[in-house]
Design a protein around this motif. Structure first.
Motif: not given
Length: 731
Positions: A647, A506, A650, A546, A684, A681, A542-544
């Motif tokens: 995912d 990431s 991505t 956040d 959304r 993970h 998480d993967q972002r």
């Protein structure tokens, strides 16, 4: 990463009438009142009918101490000028120990009296405590330099009588009451003392060297630490010593005082353990560990925060003697106890009623030692094990598969640096990589060296930091440690970050979060700053990038996300590497360190059975271990297939994690259900993941599996955490 400087005398040497300038014959001192727990029988204590192994106690010694640094203003709290018996467990100290003549004098090195004790680890091997520190010099120029430095250094042997009163774990070992310490004088340190030239040319060069990772550790044994030429007399100074452990093994130890510490002042102390194959760090100004990015704070950050820092070469590596036993509580754990007992004698180490304020940090191998040490020594006030393990068997042989990439890399690393592991370790791992099978006797050996069954002994508040993309010591390893500690009532916090033995793909950097959590934990529980709130019990990313948190660990599960393969029947051949999972090309392009850490990482597979999970209807936290059920049949000698989650947004494998699934290919239709590696993970609305089952994975690459498998049915259950229980947080 090592250290060294001249010998200084403690003020109480003079007060006790010891002569700093001349040799004197010391008598063996009384060990004093028994510490709590010292006479307790232990669960790990050997039975009387077991075969004996070798232990060593210290007899009479003569210590000649020189105060040749006083004129440079380098003296501080020294090492007491008396010699006494090296401690052994009470139940081992009795029996047929040879008598010791308390009036016998020796010229240089202390006389060593040896006797046998029982093998506390595994009946199939004997520890080799007579191994001299490293001869790896023969295979590498860097190690040649270090070995030469060791051989040429002047050494003064004295003993330290610790003042601590806290016992070790009651069911383990007594506190070491007297520790023999040898201070090392680097052969080229005198260059810093040349008038004018030393202060204005040589010492600045030494400072520069000690700012370069690994170069510092290579050259330090020759040049020593930088000298502070303007320091007033008694100012605490950096030094390197050898601390003799319970079995006579000498551990190479570096002490670096807190930045700005003055004569008469003291500071809490943090022990920072190295990763496997690395020496103890001596990079004085380094704020972070550069070998495993974002995983652990460095010496510079700790010293600036007001901590003395201690590093060391673990037994069986670099300049320490003996054989490495994979951070066993019975060996490396007891080594740390002897180091702490020496620290308890230093005036510059802050103490409460004689008990030193001690914290520990370290990554990987330096994380495991914290759990081992804290399980046998309750003088440790707080630990921060980072990307540590719970079971080396599960790390190298997950689900009875062989992690061939990690097994090969770690074995090559130990051989390359000239490490001296337990003589059965390398044959066990290499043999498993070559054959695909680990012998039960080897698995028993690894388990016998482990600390997992002693976690309930740990009383020190523990911050467990684990990497979401770690493919060696996965999230499950920290989860098992956390559950055991919490069940035992130990103050525990868990942090999952994007890092570890794996490459974070990431585009964010959460290093500051990890460093901040580490320093707050130490300040709260080592310094005792009660104004610091250590925060929620569980925090994860998480993967972002956040961050989220929960006051509860383990987290309360929400409603699972499920999916089932509607029409099976796809047949996959077992072809090594072709079309399977990994390696991920993104890892290779992100630098050498990330490429190495990315070993074993998963990548989307072309030759796979796929099961797409329905799109998320709302924001969903996937947290924990997914469960996969596989119905199959097939023929061949292959023993595993592999599962991973991809995912769909991505194209990355969640956490780079690939889970081996045991199979039996005898033509019979069978069903197997197991937990996959844990994930962190978020989905959304409209996002999804796909379960893939493959017959080969780069992390488990082998050329001995063949056959074919038909997937008749497949389902997956993804764990979730209810959004109402989650708190979003800034990194």
């Amino acid at each position: 990463m090592l250290a060294g400087a001249g010998v200084a005398l403690a003020d109480d040497d003079a007060a006790s009438g010891a002569s700093p300038a001349a040799s004197s014959t010391s008598e063996t001192t009384d060990t004093g009142p028994a510490k709590p727990g010292a006479d307790d029988a232990t669960d790990d204590a050997p039975d009387a009918d077991e075969d004996p192994a070798e232990d060593t106690t210290e007899a009479d010694e003569t210590a000649e101490v020189e105060d040749d640094d006083a004129e440079d203003g380098l003296d501080e709290d020294g090492i007491e000028d008396e010699v006494s018996d090296d401690s052994v467990p009470a139940d081992e100290a009795e029996g047929d120990e040879p008598p010791v003549d308390e009036n016998e004098a020796v010229d240089d090195e202390p006389e060593v009296v040896s006797r046998d004790i029982s093998d506390v680890v595994h009946p199939d091997f004997k520890t080799d405590t007579d191994d001299e520190p490293a001869a790896p010099a023969e295979s590498a120029l860097a190690l040649t330099v270090m070995a030469t430095a060791r051989d040429k250094a002047d050494e003064d042997t004295t003993s330290a009588a610790p003042q601590a009163t806290t016992s070790l774990a009651e069911d383990s070992y007594p506190i070491p009451t007297d520790v023999v310490v040898t201070e090392i004088k680097p052969p080229l340190e005198w260059l810093q003392k040349i008038p004018v030239l030393g202060q204005f040319v040589v010492t600045p060069i030494v400072h520069l060297i000690h700012a370069i990772p690994f170069v510092s550790e290579i050259l330090h044994p020759l040049i020593g630490f930088p000298i502070d030429h303007n320091a007033p007399p008694g100012t605490p100074r950096a030094r390197t010593v050898r601390v003799k452990s319970f079995d006579g093994t000498e551990i190479y130890v570096n002490f670096m005082p807190a930045k700005g510490l003055q004569a008469g002042q003291s500071a809490p102390t943090v022990l920072s353990g190295p990763g496997v194959g690395l020496p103890g760090s001596t990079t004085l100004g380094l704020d972070i560990d550069s070998f495993l990015p974002h995983d652990v704070v460095g010496i510079g950050m700790l010293r600036k925060a007001g901590y003395n820092v201690v590093t060391w070469d673990p037994r069986g590596e670099w300049h320490s003697g003996g054989r490495m036993q994979l951070q066993s509580p019975d060996f490396e754990g007891r080594d740390i106890s002897h180091i702490i007992s020496w620290l308890a004698t230093l005036d510059s180490v802050e103490k409460v009623d004689g008990d030193p304020k001690i914290g520990m940090v370290g990554v990987s191998y330096g994380g495991g030692i914290q759990l081992s040490a804290a399980s046998v020594d309750h003088r440790i006030d707080a630990i921060v094990p980072t990307i540590a393990w719970n079971s080396l068997v599960d790390a190298i042989f997950p689900q009875q598969a062989v992690s061939s990439v990690w097994g090969t890399f770690l074995s090559a690393l130990l051989v390359g640096v000239g490490a001296r592991p337990n003589e059965r370790v390398l044959p066990a791992v290499i043999g498993a990589v070559l054959t695909g099978k680990a012998k039960q006797s080897d698995i028993d050996l690894f388990n016998s060296l482990n600390f997992a069954d002693r976690l309930a002994n740990i009383k020190a508040p523990t911050l467990l930091i684990q990497g979401t993309v770690d493919t060696l010591t996965t999230l499950a390893q920290a989860d098992l440690n956390a559950r055991a500690l919490i069940e035992a009532g130990t103050t525990t916090k868990v942090v999952w970050f994007c890092g570890g033995h794996g490459a974070c793909l990431s585009s964010f950097n959460d290093g500051r979060k990890v460093w901040g959590e580490t320093m707050e934990w130490l300040d709260r529980y080592v310094k005792g700053d009660e104004t610091i709130d250590p925060g929620p019990r569980f925090e994860w990313v998480d993967q972002r990038g956040d961050w989220y948190s929960s006051d509860v660990y383990p987290v309360a599960a929400g409603e699972s996300v499920t999916a089932t393969l509607a029409n099976g029947g796809k047949t996959l051949p077992f072809v090594p590497f072709v079309g399977g999972s990994g390696p991920n090309p993104l890892i290779v392009t992100r630098g050498v360190i990330r490429a190495v850490m990315g070993l074993g990482a998963g990548a989307p597979a072309l030759n796979a059975v796929n099961l797409r999970v329905p799109d998320a209807a709302e924001f969903t936290h996937l947290l924990g271990a997914p469960e996969v059920t596989l119905t199959y049949s097939g023929t061949g000698n292959a023993t595993h297939v592999y599962a991973q989650l991809v995912d769909d947004e991505t194209g990355l494998v969640l956490g780079n994690q690939v889970t081996p699934i045991p199979v039996v290919l005898d033509g019979t239709s069978r069903t197997v259900t197991l937990s996959m590696e844990q994930i962190a993970h978020t989905l959304r609305p409209g996002e999804s993941v796909t379960l893939q089952v493959v017959t080969s994975a780069f992390g488990f690459l082998n050329f001995y599996s063949w056959g074919r498998i038909t997937v008749e049915g497949m389902s997956v259950k993804l764990p979730t955490m209810a959004a109402a229980q989650v708190v979003a947080a800034a990194a």
